[in-house]
Every structure is written in C-alpha cells, then in structure tokens.
Design a protein around this motif. Structure first.
Motif, mmCIF file in Angstrom:
data_model
loop_
_atom_site.group_PDB
_atom_site.id
_atom_site.type_symbol
_atom_site.label_atom_id
_atom_site.label_comp_id
_atom_site.label_asym_id
_atom_site.label_seq_id
_atom_site.Cartn_x
_atom_site.Cartn_y
_atom_site.Cartn_z
ATOM 1 N N THR A 378 91.476 4.574 -46.873
ATOM 2 C CA THR A 378 92.594 5.408 -46.268
ATOM 3 C C THR A 378 92.301 5.279 -44.778
ATOM 4 N N LEU A 379 91.313 5.471 -44.231
ATOM 5 C CA LEU A 379 90.982 5.478 -42.664
ATOM 6 C C LEU A 379 91.167 4.179 -42.191
ATOM 7 N N TYR A 380 90.967 3.186 -43.014
ATOM 8 C CA TYR A 380 91.069 2.058 -42.386
ATOM 9 C C TYR A 380 92.547 1.354 -42.023
ATOM 10 N N TYR A 381 93.534 1.803 -43.204
ATOM 11 C CA TYR A 381 94.974 1.756 -43.034
ATOM 12 C C TYR A 381 95.515 2.759 -41.933
ATOM 13 N N ALA A 382 94.809 3.725 -41.886
ATOM 14 C CA ALA A 382 95.472 5.019 -40.916
ATOM 15 C C ALA A 382 95.060 4.234 -39.469
ATOM 16 N N SER A 383 93.823 3.630 -39.222
ATOM 17 C CA SER A 383 93.676 3.046 -37.935
ATOM 18 C C SER A 383 94.731 2.137 -37.610
#
Length: 483
Positions: A378-383
């Motif tokens: 999730t954090l990867y795609y949020a970035s």
C-alpha cells in the motif's frame, strides 16, 4: 561436494519445471502468473504448499454451483428496469440525473443485472458503537426473518450481544440465518452458535472445511457484510462483528469505518445477494423466492442506488468496473478511503490520467497495518500517487478501515471492497453505488473531518524513509497480484 551440488541443481531445475507446469495449468492474468512463478522459485517446496492453499482457482464445478444460485427474486425487476430504460433514457429523477450517472446505472444493469432502486432512505454510520446500537435495536424488532453475513464474527462482548439478540428472535419463531466466513471467523469456536441452533436458528460457514487446518478454498473469502431484517431494513459496509470495531483493541485504537443502513427497495437486492450466498454455502437447504423475503416497499427517502456484488465466480469484476467508471467520468474531484491501496495497472492508470487532467485526487490510508505485507505494498503505491501529484493522507487517529469513493460531490460508493486486487478478483464483495448529491456531500464532509486527523504524505517524508523500508515496499509490491 560435487555430488551435493549436482543434486541441489537438479532439485532446483525440477522445482522450476513443476512451477511452470503448475502456474500455466490454470488461466490467469500475466501479473499473477509472474508473481506465482517468482514465489514458487524463491521458496522451493514451501511455495507449492502456499500455492496449494492460496493459488488454486475455484473449480468449474464450484463456480457452476455458485452461479446456479444467481438472481433469486431479481429477474422480473431487472426486466422491468430494462423496459424502463428502453422507454426513458433518464433512469434517475430530474434532480439527480445526468448523462454520466445514466451510463453508470446502465453499466451495472447490463454487466451484473444490478437493479436501480429509487426512493431509499440511507443512513451513514462512521462509528462502531452507533452502528451496533442501531443494528441490535433493529434485530430485536424483527418479526419474520433476520439474514446475516459477516466476514468476521468474534466471540467477545459485542459478538455475544449480537448473538443474544439473534437468540431472542429465534426463540420467538423468527427465521434467523447467519453466514460467517470460514477464514475470517476461524477463532470463533465450534460451539458459539449452539444455543442459537437449539432455538431454531442456523449458522453456517462460507467455504468451510471438515478439517479446519486443511481448506483448499481458503483464498476465496466471503468479505461481504450484509444484514437483512424482514426484507425491509438492510445493512452493508465495512464493520465486522468484534470489539476491535468499537475501538477496544489498543493495537488499533479508534476504529474508523463506514457502514450503511438502508430502508427501501435497495434492501431487496441485498436480500437476493444473501439468498445466493446461503444457497452456495448450504446447497442441501436451498432458499427460494417468497413474498415475505421480497415485500413491496414504498418510497422511504430520496436516494437512488444500486447494490453491486463481485467475486471469483466471474471474470467481470463488476465493482472494479464501477470504480473505473467513476474515476473516468470525474470532472472535479475524487475522494478515496481504503485500508489497502494495491490497485492493478488499469486502476492505477485511470487515477494517473485523472491527476494529469487537473482533477483533485485525494486518497486516505491508515497509519498502521493490520496485515503488514499488504501495508508495505500500500505504501509503495501511495508513494507512486504522490509522485504523480495526487494528495495522499495518512489517517492518524486509530485505524482506517473505510471503503469509500466519491466523485464530484455527486456519486458515492460505500461497501466492503477495498482498492486492491484481492477485492477486485479473489474476494466475494458487495457495494452500494448511490446517486444522491446529499449522500455524496455528507461523505465528503466525513472525509474532510478525517483530514483534520491525518497528515499529508509528502515527497520530503518519502525521501527520509530508510533503504530497508523502501526495499520492503518494493519487494511486497512484486507479490501484489496475489496478496
């Protein structure tokens, strides 16, 4: 050493050959194919055990059995709706109609036979205590039947309060039918519903197994949360049954979720969905259409809505198509709340186009994981979204579990489906798509209130992340198609 090396190389070659044969044996998209090949080769032997439980698709026989239950009580309403469309392109009332919403209503009607129901009264709950207080009150008033599906049902304080209410109505002769997911409710215990069953109620696991430690269908989860009372009141949304949803677990703190209470003909679509799921879970006791299950309901409010469900029994991915349609027709704003943001390429590209078109895209995710591996993805795609210019907010007042999307303060979707590949393809999900400016504006209000309890994810924050954290995010992203 030479002999040992040769044996090891041979075993790895055999593992690679079996991995290729195993993965290509079943039809799946390219991303999932490569993700499974990577896993099977990174974890020789162990990867096959994981695949045995999580990688196998639903058999054709099981899909047929699920599909055989479709549309109970709905065909006549669908045909009437199609006839209405042929006579009048304006499916919605004058105050709520435009070309885009008509197209969206038609999309669901054609792709999943999801009827458009008018004049519903819809209440939004964002706090677990208020939601369960009203739900239990409604259960005690039930006169004919209570139909319930929850992904998670816990044997704790709120679980026992709900159970007590169900037992009370079962003792009074009310039909009480409960479905709980075999994986989500794995800690429930075998005897939790014994008293309910003695009083005439029934409770059955969805895709359960005689052997709790061996369940080949564990990857296909009934993530729906549905309650139908007397065919007149319906509930759908993100809250499960458990004390953590009332903010009683220190690990998560305050639990921020979104749930709907519906009065009106929209309940009939939830009823149909429940009957289909019951017949799939309990094929030896199939339920049929009755007037008591589908009472005619007059106008209760002003909300027009469609109940849309999706699952691994179809390749259509109806809810994902609804999300894509909303994103593509947004003119001013897109507000998304989701605990898991792991979109596929199609959804990611649609959001990127929206941002580059000058549309205000805001996404809100939690500040803590309940599933660490998925949270890293999730954090990867949020970035990624921050890099292209979207605004990503990290909810910092507990745990955000809400699954909502609003566009242009006009159209709103609230339900059980996250913005991730699992919800799009592997889980059985259900959402309410609502064409009501008042409801949409109310949801935007909740979003903006949550922004006050969140912080904006910036490039400066991302630049300060350690290389190890970035590696975990990138590594987790590789397996996003099968998470």
């Amino acid at each position: 050493m030479t002999i040992f090396r040769n044996i090891l190389v041979s075993l790895l070659l055999i593992n690679t050959v079996f991995a290729i044969v195993t993965v290509f044996k079943e039809k799946r998209d390219i991303a999932a194919t490569w993700a499974w090949l990577l896993l099977l080769n990174l974890l020789p032997g162990v990867g096959f055990i994981i695949y045995f439980f999580l990688g196998k698709k639903i058999s054709r026989e099981q899909i047929f059995d699920i599909k055989a239950q479709e549309n109970i009580g709905m065909p006549e309403l669908v045909e009437a709706q199609k006839a209405l469309l042929a006579e009048d392109e304006d499916l919605l009332s004058a105050s709520q109609s435009n070309e885009n919403t008509n197209e969206m209503a038609s999309l669901f009607l054609e792709s999943s036979e999801s009827i458009l129901t008018k004049g519903n009264k819809v209440s939004i709950f964002v706090d677990g205590k208020e939601k369960f207080k009203q739900l239990i009150r409604d259960i005690y008033k039930a006169e004919h039947h209570i139909h319930m599906i929850y992904y998670i049902f816990h044997n704790d304080q709120i679980g026992k309060l709900v159970l007590k209410a169900l037992e009370d109505r079962a003792a009074a002769g009310v039909e009480v039918l409960v479905i709980y997911d075999a994986l989500g409710s794995r800690r429930l215990g075998h005897h939790f519903f014994d008293q309910l069953k003695k009083l005439g109620g029934q409770a059955e696991p969805f895709f359960g197994s005689k052997y709790s430690f061996i369940n080949l269908r564990v990857n296909f989860r009934n993530h729906r949360k549905i309650v139908v009372i007397d065919g007149k009141i319906g509930y759908v949304g993100g809250f499960n049954v458990g004390d953590e949803y009332l903010g009683k677990y220190k690990k998560f703190g305050y639990w921020r979720d979104t749930h709907l209470r519906i009065e009106g003909n929209g309940v009939l679509a939830l009823q149909s969905r429940f009957l289909m799921d019951w017949n799939a879970a309990v094929p030896k006791q199939k339920l049929e259409y009755t007037e008591n299950y589908f009472p005619l309901i007059g106008k209760k409010g002003k909300t027009n809505l469609q109940i849309v469900s999706s699952g691994p029994d179809t390749e259509v991915q109806q809810i994902k198509k609804g999300y894509l349609k909303m994103i593509s027709m947004a003119k001013e704003s897109i507000y998304i709340q989701t605990p898991y943001f792991v979109p596929d390429e199609g959804v990611l590209e649609a959001l990127e186009i929206a941002v580059m078109s000058g549309i205000d895209v805001k996404i809100m995710i939690p500040n803590k994981p309940d599933h660490p591996f998925i949270y890293r993805a999730t954090l990867y795609y949020a970035s990624d979204m921050v890099d292209i210019g979207a605004k990503v907010y990290i909810y910092d007042n507990g745990f955000l579990h809400s699954k909502t999307i609003v566009i242009d303060d006009e159209i709103c979707s609230i339900g059980t489906a996250n913005f991730d590949i699992r919800s799009f393809k592997l889980n059985f999900e259900v959402n309410a798509f609502m064409y009501d400016k008042i409801i949409a504006e109310k949801q935007v209000h909740y979003f903006k209130e949550d922004m006050k309890k969140s912080y904006l994810l910036t490039k400066e924050i991302l630049d300060q992340q350690s290389w190890w954290l970035k590696f975990k995010q990138t590594f987790s992203r590789l397996f996003s198609p099968i998470l």
